[in-house]
Design a protein around this motif. Structure first.
Motif, PDB file in Angstrom:
ATOM      1  N   THR A 119       0.609  -1.557   0.555  1.00 57.62           N
ATOM      2  CA  THR A 119      -0.075  -0.526  -0.010  1.00 57.62           C
ATOM      3  C   THR A 119       0.693   1.044  -0.065  1.00 57.62           C
ATOM      4  OG1 THR A 119      -1.437  -0.685   1.471  1.00 57.62           O
ATOM      5  CG2 THR A 119      -1.845   1.239   1.346  1.00 57.62           C
ATOM      6  N   ILE A 120       0.397   2.490  -1.149  1.00 55.34           N
ATOM      7  CA  ILE A 120       0.518   3.800  -1.137  1.00 55.34           C
ATOM      8  C   ILE A 120       0.053   4.808  -0.054  1.00 55.34           C
ATOM      9  CG2 ILE A 120       2.633   5.350  -1.578  1.00 55.34           C
ATOM     10  CD1 ILE A 120       1.983   3.417  -4.418  1.00 55.34           C
ATOM     11  N   PHE A 121       0.668   4.583   1.010  1.00 54.57           N
ATOM     12  CA  PHE A 121      -0.466   5.537   2.154  1.00 54.57           C
ATOM     13  C   PHE A 121       0.414   7.194   1.565  1.00 54.57           C
ATOM     14  CE2 PHE A 121      -0.501   7.904   5.973  1.00 54.57           C
ATOM     15  CZ  PHE A 121      -2.194   7.162   6.970  1.00 54.57           C
ATOM     16  N   PHE A 122      -1.361   8.176   1.452  1.00 47.76           N
ATOM     17  CA  PHE A 122      -1.236   9.279   1.800  1.00 47.76           C
ATOM     18  C   PHE A 122      -1.547  10.331   2.747  1.00 47.76           C
ATOM     19  CE2 PHE A 122      -1.309   7.334  -2.468  1.00 47.76           C
ATOM     20  CZ  PHE A 122      -0.354   8.401  -2.970  1.00 47.76           C
ATOM     21  N   TRP A 123      -1.021  10.937   3.321  1.00 46.35           N
ATOM     22  CA  TRP A 123      -1.485  12.010   4.197  1.00 46.35           C
ATOM     23  C   TRP A 123      -1.756  13.536   4.193  1.00 46.35           C
ATOM     24  CZ3 TRP A 123      -3.351  11.368   8.483  1.00 46.35           C
ATOM     25  CH2 TRP A 123      -3.706  12.700  10.145  1.00 46.35           C
ATOM     26  N   PHE A 124      -3.051  14.275   4.102  1.00 45.48           N
ATOM     27  CA  PHE A 124      -2.907  15.507   4.403  1.00 45.48           C
ATOM     28  C   PHE A 124      -2.648  16.139   5.319  1.00 45.48           C
ATOM     29  CE2 PHE A 124      -2.940  14.796  -0.271  1.00 45.48           C
ATOM     30  CZ  PHE A 124      -2.834  15.943  -0.881  1.00 45.48           C
ATOM     31  N   ARG A 125      -2.180  17.512   5.921  1.00 39.21           N
ATOM     32  CA  ARG A 125      -2.348  18.027   7.028  1.00 39.21           C
ATOM     33  C   ARG A 125      -2.312  19.199   6.419  1.00 39.21           C
ATOM     34  NH1 ARG A 125       2.627  19.502   8.817  1.00 39.21           N
ATOM     35  NH2 ARG A 125       4.002  18.443   8.372  1.00 39.21           N
TER      36      ARG A 125
END
Length: 201
Positions: free
Chosen positions: A195-201
């Protein structure tokens, strides 16, 4: 963005009886959640539910203390971190909604829906969590095996895109080309970086 074994994360959060290794990982995740709480308090953010409590509620599997709270999203991110690679900074975008305009532009040139930006950047985690509320933080996931399709289709249309879209599309194409090669290497070595995990903050 980071890459790793999402199955390990899900097993950690849903295990009825955890192994010794899972208990060790859970101790790391709890400590990370405590640090996240400290950072958020320092920034003046009141989440209603502490991140460390949100983690325990995810593990217990019962009803959450709040149906609208970002603490659960933060807790899930901290659970992911020990199982995934060091994060890569993708860049800064002031309006997440801009990616839907990029979706339309890419789709117009034949890019398949399953690799359009909004389908993986804002897809949410593979577990049901209370909604975070505001626009951020946001979680997205992309199966690592789709990285090659993303790279190939984006590369094919780069010359057709307006400059405002081409820069971001090129960045994703380059990153996913690298991730596709890493996924093939991991498979040959018997690793499960799925899995490639993306995080926006």
């Amino acid at each position: 963005m980071s890459t790793g074994d999402m199955r390990g994360v899900i097993r950690l959060l849903t295990a009825v009886e955890r192994t010794q290794e899972q208990e060790r990982m859970l101790a790391i995740v709890r400590e990370r959640c405590q640090k996240a709480d400290a950072r958020l308090r320092e920034a003046g953010d009141d989440l209603r539910v502490p991140v460390v409590r949100a983690l325990e509620e995810l593990i217990e599997g019962g009803p959450p203390s709040a149906e609208l709270c970002p603490a659960y999203t933060y807790a899930f991110r901290e659970a992911v971190a020990p199982y995934f690679s060091d994060p890569t900074d993708l860049g800064t975008w002031h309006r997440p909604s801009w990616f839907f305009a990029l979706d339309s532009e890419l789709a117009r040139h034949g890019v398949p829906r399953e690799v359009l930006p909004s389908t993986f950047l804002f897809s949410g985690p593979p577990l049901r969590l209370p909604h975070p509320g505001d626009a951020v933080p946001q979680i997205g996931v992309l199966p690592a095996q789709r990285a090659v399709l993303l790279a190939e289709t984006y590369e094919r249309v780069l010359s057709l895109l307006d400059d405002e879209f081409a820069t971001t599309a090129r960045r994703f194409a380059e990153l996913m080309r690298f991730e596709a090669e890493e996924w093939e290497t991991a498979r040959r070595l018997g690793r499960r970086d799925d899995t490639i995990f993306f995080w926006f903050r």
